[in-house]
Write a protein that holds these residues in place. Structure first.
Motif, mmCIF file in Angstrom:
data_model
loop_
_atom_site.group_PDB
_atom_site.id
_atom_site.type_symbol
_atom_site.label_atom_id
_atom_site.label_comp_id
_atom_site.label_asym_id
_atom_site.label_seq_id
_atom_site.Cartn_x
_atom_site.Cartn_y
_atom_site.Cartn_z
ATOM 1 N N ASN A 20 0.845 -1.188 0.000
ATOM 2 C CA ASN A 20 0.000 0.000 0.000
ATOM 3 C C ASN A 20 0.882 1.240 0.000
ATOM 4 O O ASN A 20 1.876 1.303 0.701
ATOM 5 C CB ASN A 20 -0.868 0.024 1.246
ATOM 6 C CG ASN A 20 -2.066 -0.874 1.085
ATOM 7 O OD1 ASN A 20 -2.622 -0.973 -0.002
ATOM 8 N ND2 ASN A 20 -2.443 -1.544 2.140
ATOM 9 N N THR A 25 -13.838 -4.656 10.455
ATOM 10 C CA THR A 25 -13.875 -3.286 10.967
ATOM 11 C C THR A 25 -15.030 -3.113 11.948
ATOM 12 O O THR A 25 -14.891 -2.503 13.001
ATOM 13 C CB THR A 25 -14.036 -2.314 9.782
ATOM 14 O OG1 THR A 25 -12.861 -2.390 8.986
ATOM 15 C CG2 THR A 25 -14.234 -0.893 10.254
ATOM 16 N N GLU A 76 -9.534 2.494 10.676
ATOM 17 C CA GLU A 76 -9.150 2.273 9.287
ATOM 18 C C GLU A 76 -9.165 3.588 8.503
ATOM 19 O O GLU A 76 -8.234 3.903 7.785
ATOM 20 C CB GLU A 76 -10.148 1.295 8.659
ATOM 21 C CG GLU A 76 -9.940 1.081 7.185
ATOM 22 C CD GLU A 76 -11.001 0.180 6.590
ATOM 23 O OE1 GLU A 76 -12.044 -0.019 7.245
ATOM 24 O OE2 GLU A 76 -10.781 -0.333 5.491
ATOM 25 N N ASP A 135 -6.846 -0.935 12.996
ATOM 26 C CA ASP A 135 -7.605 -1.327 11.810
ATOM 27 C C ASP A 135 -6.807 -0.887 10.583
ATOM 28 O O ASP A 135 -6.647 0.298 10.346
ATOM 29 C CB ASP A 135 -8.974 -0.640 11.844
ATOM 30 C CG ASP A 135 -9.961 -1.314 10.898
ATOM 31 O OD1 ASP A 135 -9.528 -2.189 10.126
ATOM 32 O OD2 ASP A 135 -11.150 -0.968 10.951
ATOM 33 N N GLU A 136 -6.309 -1.863 9.844
ATOM 34 C CA GLU A 136 -5.451 -1.585 8.685
ATOM 35 C C GLU A 136 -4.360 -0.585 9.064
ATOM 36 O O GLU A 136 -4.300 0.528 8.513
ATOM 37 C CB GLU A 136 -6.277 -1.037 7.515
ATOM 38 C CG GLU A 136 -7.430 -1.912 7.084
ATOM 39 C CD GLU A 136 -6.983 -3.148 6.295
ATOM 40 O OE1 GLU A 136 -5.762 -3.338 6.112
ATOM 41 O OE2 GLU A 136 -7.856 -3.919 5.880
ATOM 42 N N ARG A 146 -2.217 1.048 6.063
ATOM 43 C CA ARG A 146 -2.808 1.424 4.776
ATOM 44 C C ARG A 146 -2.329 2.808 4.356
ATOM 45 O O ARG A 146 -2.366 3.762 5.124
ATOM 46 C CB ARG A 146 -4.330 1.407 4.881
ATOM 47 C CG ARG A 146 -5.010 1.966 3.650
ATOM 48 C CD ARG A 146 -6.415 1.538 3.538
ATOM 49 N NE ARG A 146 -6.511 0.098 3.292
ATOM 50 C CZ ARG A 146 -7.668 -0.555 3.181
ATOM 51 N NH1 ARG A 146 -8.795 0.068 3.340
ATOM 52 N NH2 ARG A 146 -7.670 -1.850 2.933
ATOM 53 N N SER A 180 -6.115 -6.628 9.139
ATOM 54 C CA SER A 180 -5.320 -6.280 7.973
ATOM 55 C C SER A 180 -5.779 -7.059 6.753
ATOM 56 O O SER A 180 -6.152 -8.224 6.833
ATOM 57 C CB SER A 180 -3.843 -6.578 8.228
ATOM 58 O OG SER A 180 -3.106 -6.280 7.071
ATOM 59 N N SER A 181 -5.784 -6.350 5.614
ATOM 60 C CA SER A 181 -6.083 -7.019 4.353
ATOM 61 C C SER A 181 -4.802 -7.416 3.644
ATOM 62 O O SER A 181 -4.843 -8.008 2.571
ATOM 63 C CB SER A 181 -6.889 -6.085 3.451
ATOM 64 O OG SER A 181 -8.118 -5.797 4.057
ATOM 65 N N GLU A 182 -3.679 -7.009 4.225
ATOM 66 C CA GLU A 182 -2.414 -7.364 3.588
ATOM 67 C C GLU A 182 -1.937 -8.700 4.119
ATOM 68 O O GLU A 182 -1.593 -8.839 5.289
ATOM 69 C CB GLU A 182 -1.374 -6.277 3.861
ATOM 70 C CG GLU A 182 -1.603 -5.078 2.982
ATOM 71 C CD GLU A 182 -0.340 -4.281 2.794
ATOM 72 O OE1 GLU A 182 0.681 -4.883 2.394
ATOM 73 O OE2 GLU A 182 -0.380 -3.085 3.068
#
Lengths: 348, 334, 502
Positions: C43, C297, C339, C424-425, C428, C456-458
């Motif tokens: 990101n 989230t 986030e 949250d993230e 990012r 995390s989305s990573e």
């Protein structure tokens, strides 16, 4: 840098307006020699009635060689006070005012009276130190209006009264005149008029064929004035006559009646001389109106101020202006006179 | 922030000087007294609405609150003959209550501020008219009134709220003292207490402020309470200043003067910005424009037109200034 | 130059800066006809910025663009469309209240005598829908079909504009396993028809399956390129983070202490039908993985009291607590770095000082008066311990980079000494350097005994940082993975609801 540009732009605009104001509209304002008397003519609001008065002011201005400012406060007492204060600050030689709230404005009017010549016109402030009041005898005029109603509906019936505000003495006097005439009450003296309560409804009297249903106020809101007329037609099926006490009331009533298609059932009698009212009299949609001949207000006010300024005290505290009953017989002649006055006023 | 106030101050001085040059009578003591008096009266309302505007809200009911408060005050003093200080107390409690009601409706019932206060505008106006049968009234009692027995005290109040204090040849109108005290209090509140900081934070970013553990609802209610309280104080001042209250007209339109002054004084209707000094100066600018128009002799029909243009240009100038400041800050990056 | 030999699209020396950020520092990229080029990077590496420039959404500061060897420029969306370049947005842009035909031809409706030619529009739409393998009536409302099919409609829309290059930005981030497979079929099919695709993704497994070539960005620069036979997980990660993975995620083994947070059958307002249970202990870093929209989230927001729980129990250090709002959460020692940093984490127009001290103002105030000394100390500590790069304390938060903004958020919470930190993230939109600092900080805080729960989305982040991870799927916790069970495959299986394979 930009901020400076924007600010200087706004100054420039302001300057422009200031100079266009004194340059265009009133070229004499700065240049006239300072010994020319200056007077202020202060109205109680904005209305075509006051424009006609202003015409009278302009005529007098020319005739007597004085300089006048006409001030129309847009929002009631606050603006009236503010404008008169500014006039005092400018040092005018006299003020003719139509006070909005005579009783409570008295202390301020006295303050004005201490600093300059103060007279009242159109509406009086009897407790104040004003030197003279120039005005129609509104009670008498109201009785004359009642007489018009009697001629309009000789068979009697229900009557509604419409008015801008009842806080003003002149409005109350007019209304009382109408009521007293219709109910065949004895004539009252102008300074001792006894008033029916403002919310009095269904007024009637023995020996009178007339019922005064109600008095509706609209606070100078013309749309409200019309909807008041409409509502009364909805509410009272047997309504025979509408009485409009302020200049815009009769046209509002005439409009409402025409839209309801009741020209034949409901008569209109009014006060003052708006074109729509005169046209309706001509067309037979209104019976008649009482004119105060507004130009006389402006003219006589300035004439009075000028004479007081020259040291001549008025003969009495009340200068009664004659009013004129206008009906179908004299409407054309009167209308021509009004047009002539308005045109004369605009020339200045 | 300081540059912001400087802009509006220059505007004030410029109009002042121009008017004085065109008509030197503008400068006489009587006119200055009047100017100070009117500026103070309108500035009280403008300060109040600034609290709400800083939170990103709006209050359209100010004028009607002014009207209702002056009506209730007049009734209590003149017709009811109530103890004058209690009457003042009642009107202040009334305005606090109105503000609380606005705040609760906006935060708990989630009605938009515009709607809540628009309805307030209609309701309070009509209450004032109903209470008086739409008849003019004033706070000063006459012989026939119940309040006549308190005449002395009421005259005392009249002096307090609309009197003049002689300073040599200059008579200082007492409303000037009110605005002095109120604006210092407001400035201290906004800049030196945590609640002031919270109002700015929530005006900039309500969610973010809530995520920082701040009870944003309570802060919003506070802003509306302060706004109505200031409107109430203005109502008292106006009632004594004019001695005449027209239920249908007193205070009509004032919310717009107040909002205009707040905006001209550097508040953003988006919230989060504003300074007390700017708002007070802007209120003075608006009154000065009116006075200047009369002193110079421009047709009074042009009043609104000139006022509108000056506000518009002032706000545009302010935007330019803000952009310039923002550019400077951005350029300051590490 | 001969057209067939020059690449379909060629970009070089591309630079772009935003206030406070240099997003692209002279990147280049080329694309052949009928090629699927994967663009990867962490990101904040500049992928999305490049895509927006190519699609004409934002202008570049400088750079050289060539289509089939001819120099061109991309000033606006129409410019890009003329050159056959279409962007399939991460957030889909269909109008849910219009039918498919209307959506496909929105703004380009075929007309006859000034009126919309409905029959022509339907006929054309059917043709393009069949090209992407969609067999739906053209009068279906766009809002009524699942998100995976909406994406295909977007592609059909791009094809209807004669797109030669499709840019797909994280197309699978909210798709189910099956929808992802369908999408891959469509992409492969388009490739065989000579259409080129630039495919941006975090999912390295997908990249490996789909891409002919991989271009890697790091911090707004080209970090390297991998040809088809070089594409493997380790190579990609190495280029993305610029060093060996183990070096980047500098992890020590923690010995978790007593539980700090334990949820039993907690019901979030977003998915009230799914009770959630989990536990986080002192000194433990726990990850929450899953697809976008899986309810992660929302879970953090419920713990923090933003959207209070509808049922179940929440215990902090063994004591049941009811948390109705963020204030209550803060008072029991919970902090959340949200986030959406700009909306929820910071008050952007306020200064570094005002932001850092916002939560602690009340604690430090006496009878409501601002305590300016305490405020300065809090700010000083935050700037120092977080290494926030700012010219001074009065700088508006808006003008700081994403990484520095996130550091302010963390700094303001550390001033409150929380027991439980919700992230949250957390990385990012942050550059690699700042990322590494934040990982180090997480590590340090856990070492000091703080409990950390992060979403995390990573994939790399979860794999690299978590002692333990929960995986969420459509509002439920579909599985829990210990450190030695953690793998991309295991997470993806649980995240797409493929429970049997986990």
């Amino acid at each position: 840098m930009n901020i400076k540009k924007a600010l200087s732009l706004s100054f420039l605009t302001y300057l422009l307006l200031l100079f266009s104001g004194c340059g265009g509209e009133n070229p004499s304002a700065v240049e006239k020699p300072s010994d020319t008397p200056t007077f202020a003519y202060v109205t109680n609001g904005i209305d075509p009635f006051w424009d006609l008065c202003a015409a009278g002011v302009r005529i007098a201005e020319k005739e007597f060689g004085v300089q006048c400012e006409v001030l129309m406060p847009p929002k009631g007492v606050v603006d009236q006070k503010r404008m008169m204060e500014a006039m005092l600050a400018k040092g005018v030689d006299g003020v003719a005012v139509s006070p909005i709230d005579a009783e409570n404005q008295t202390p301020f009017l006295n303050e004005v009276g201490q600093n300059t010549i103060l007279i009242t016109q159109d509406a009086d402030a009897p407790k104040s130190d004003r030197l003279v009041y120039i005005g129609t005898n509104n009670y008498k005029a109201g009785r004359a209006l009642g007489g018009l109603v009697k001629k309009a509906i000789p068979e009697g019936g229900e009557v509604m009264i419409f008015v801008g505000r009842l806080e003003q003495l002149n409005a109350r006097q007019r209304r009382q005149g109408v009521i007293d005439e219709l109910l065949n009450r004895p004539m009252q003296k102008l300074d001792q008029v006894k008033f029916d309560p403002v919310d009095a409804s269904d007024l009637k009297a023995e020996g009178s064929k007339y019922i005064v249903l109600d008095t509706r106020t609209d606070n100078f809101d013309k749309a409200k004035a019309k909807s008041n007329a409409e509502d009364s037609m909805t509410k009272y099926k047997n309504l025979k006559c509408m009485v409009g006490l302020f200049a815009y009331n009769p046209p509002a009533c005439i409009d409402a009646i025409r839209e309801a298609n009741k020209q034949n059932q409901i008569k209109v009698c009014g006060f003052d001389e708006q074109d729509a009212t005169l046209q309706a009299i001509l067309d037979g949609n209104a019976h008649g109106t009482i004119s105060q001949q507004p130009w006389e207000y402006g003219y006589e006010s300035i004439k009075m101020l000028k004479s007081i300024h020259e040291g001549k005290q008025p003969d009495a505290q009340y200068f009664e202006l004659p009013f004129l009953v206008v009906d179908r017989s004299n409407v054309e002649e009167f209308w021509a006179k009004k047009k002539e006055m308005a045109a004369l006023g605009k020339q200045q | 922030m300081k540059k912001n106030v400087l802009g509006i101050f220059i505007l004030l001085v410029a109009i002042f000087v121009i008017t004085a040059v065109i008509n030197p009578k503008f400068l006489n003591a009587y006119n200055m007294q009047n100017l100070i008096k009117w500026s103070s009266l309108y500035a009280v309302m403008s300060l109040g609405v600034a609290f709400v505007i800083i939170t990103g809200g709006i209050d359209l009911s100010i004028g009607s609150v002014v009207g209702l408060v002056s009506v209730v005050l007049s009734i209590c003093l003149k017709l009811e003959g109530m103890d004058p200080w209690s009457a003042i107390g009642i009107t202040l409690v009334l305005s606090l209550g109105i503000g609380l009601l606005h705040g609760l409706l906006i935060t708990k019932a989630k009605v938009q501020p515009f709607v809540v206060t628009l309805c307030g505008l209609l309701v309070y106006r009509s209450m004032g008219r109903w209470l008086t049968d739409n008849q003019s009234i004033g706070p000063m009692p006459y012989e026939e009134d119940a309040g006549y027995k308190n005449l002395e005290q009421i005259q005392g109040l009249d002096f307090l709220f609309s009197g003049k204090i002689a300073l040599g040849s200059f008579n200082l109108p007492t409303p000037a003292l009110f605005i002095l005290v109120l604006s210092i209090a407001a400035a201290v509140f906004l800049r030196r207490t945590i609640w002031g900081r919270y109002l700015f934070a929530l005006g900039n970013n309500e969610e973010g402020t809530r995520y920082s553990g701040i009870d944003t609802d309570r802060m919003k209610i506070l802003a509306y309470v302060l706004c109505s309280l200031f409107a109430g104080i203005a109502g008292i001042l106006f009632a004594f200043e004019l001695d005449s209250v027209q239920p249908a007209q007193t205070g009509e339109f004032y919310e717009l003067y107040a909002i205009a002054a707040a905006v001209l004084g550097g508040c953003s209707l988006r919230g989060g910005e504003g300074s007390v000094l700017g708002v007070v100066i802007a209120a003075a600018v608006i009154r000065l424009i009116y006075n200047s128009i009369n002193m110079v002799g421009i047709s009074t029909h042009l009043e609104f037109g000139i006022l509108g243009l000056v506000i518009l240009l002032g706000v545009i100038g302010d935007e330019f200034l803000k952009k310039a400041v923002a550019r400077k800050q951005a350029a300051q990056k590490t | 130059m001969d057209e067939s030999s020059s690449p379909l699209l060629e970009v070089s020396g591309l630079r772009k800066s935003f206030p406070g950020v240099l997003a692209l520092r002279g990147v280049s990229l080329h694309l052949q006809k009928g090629e699927v080029l994967a663009l990867i990077g962490e990101n904040g590496a500049g992928k999305s910025t490049l895509m927006k420039i190519l699609a004409g959404v934002q202008p570049a500061d400088e750079g050289d663009f060539r289509v089939s060897g001819k120099k061109v420029s991309f000033r606006n969306v129409n410019d890009a469309m003329d050159k056959g370049i279409a962007l399939i947005h991460q957030e889909l842009n269909l109008c849910g209240n219009l039918d498919l035909a209307a959506n496909v031809f929105l703004g380009r409706e075929p007309t006859k005598a000034g009126l919309i030619d409905e029959s022509e529009m339907r006929r054309q739409t059917e043709k393009f829908l069949s090209q992407v393998g969609l067999n739906l009536p053209v009068d279906t409302l766009a809002g009524s079909i699942p998100i995976g099919k909406q994406q295909l409609v977007e592609i059909a829309k791009a094809l209807s504009c004669n797109a030669r290059v499709l840019i797909m930005d994280e197309p699978t981030s909210s798709l189910s396993q099956k929808e992802t497979e369908t999408l891959f079929e469509v992409v492969k099919n388009l490739r065989s028809k000579g259409i080129s695709v630039i495919y941006i993704s975090h999912r390295l497994g997908e990249v490996k399956e789909l891409a002919d070539r991989v271009t890697v960005f790091r911090d707004g620069e080209n970090a390297g390129e991998l040809m088809q036979d070089q594409i493997d997980h380790d190579n990609m990660v190495k280029l993305m983070v610029g060093r060996e993975l183990s070096e980047f995620y500098d992890r020590q083994v923690h010995n978790p202490g007593k539980p700090v947070l334990s949820l039993k059958d907690l019901r979030c307002p977003s998915y009230p039908q799914h009770p959630l249970s989990l536990e986080v202990s002192e000194g433990e870093i726990v990850g929450v993985a899953g697809l976008v929209g899986a309810g992660r989230t929302e879970l953090l927001q419920t713990i923090f009291g933003v959207t209070p729980a509808l049922g179940g129990s929440l215990e902090i250090s063994g004591e049941a607590k009811e948390i109705r709002n963020p204030r209550a959460a803060i008072s029991v020692g919970i902090a959340l770095a949200p986030e959406d940093r700009k909306q929820h984490g910071l008050v952007l127009p306020m200064s570094v000082r005002e932001n850092s001290s916002l939560p602690s103002l009340q604690r430090d105030a006496s009878r409501g008066w601002l305590n300016e000394n305490a405020e300065r100390t809090v700010t000083q500590n935050a700037v120092k311990s977080m290494k926030i790069k700012t010219p001074n304390y009065e700088q508006m938060a808006r003008f700081l980079s994403g990484g520095n903004q996130q550091k302010i958020v963390l700094g303001k919470w550390l001033a409150m000494s929380p027991k439980l930190l919700l992230l949250d993230e957390p990385t990012r939109g942050i550059d690699v350097g700042a990322k590494r600092e934040i990982y180090k900080l997480m590590e340090k805080l856990a070492g000091e005994g703080m409990a950390i729960l992060f979403v995390s989305s990573e994939m790399e982040e979860v794999l690299g940082m978590a002692d333990r991870a929960y995986v969420m799927h459509e509002g439920q916790i579909s599985g829990e993975l210990s450190r030695d069970q953690l793998s991309e495959k295991a997470i993806m299986n649980l995240a797409t609801g493929n429970l049997a394979a986990a």
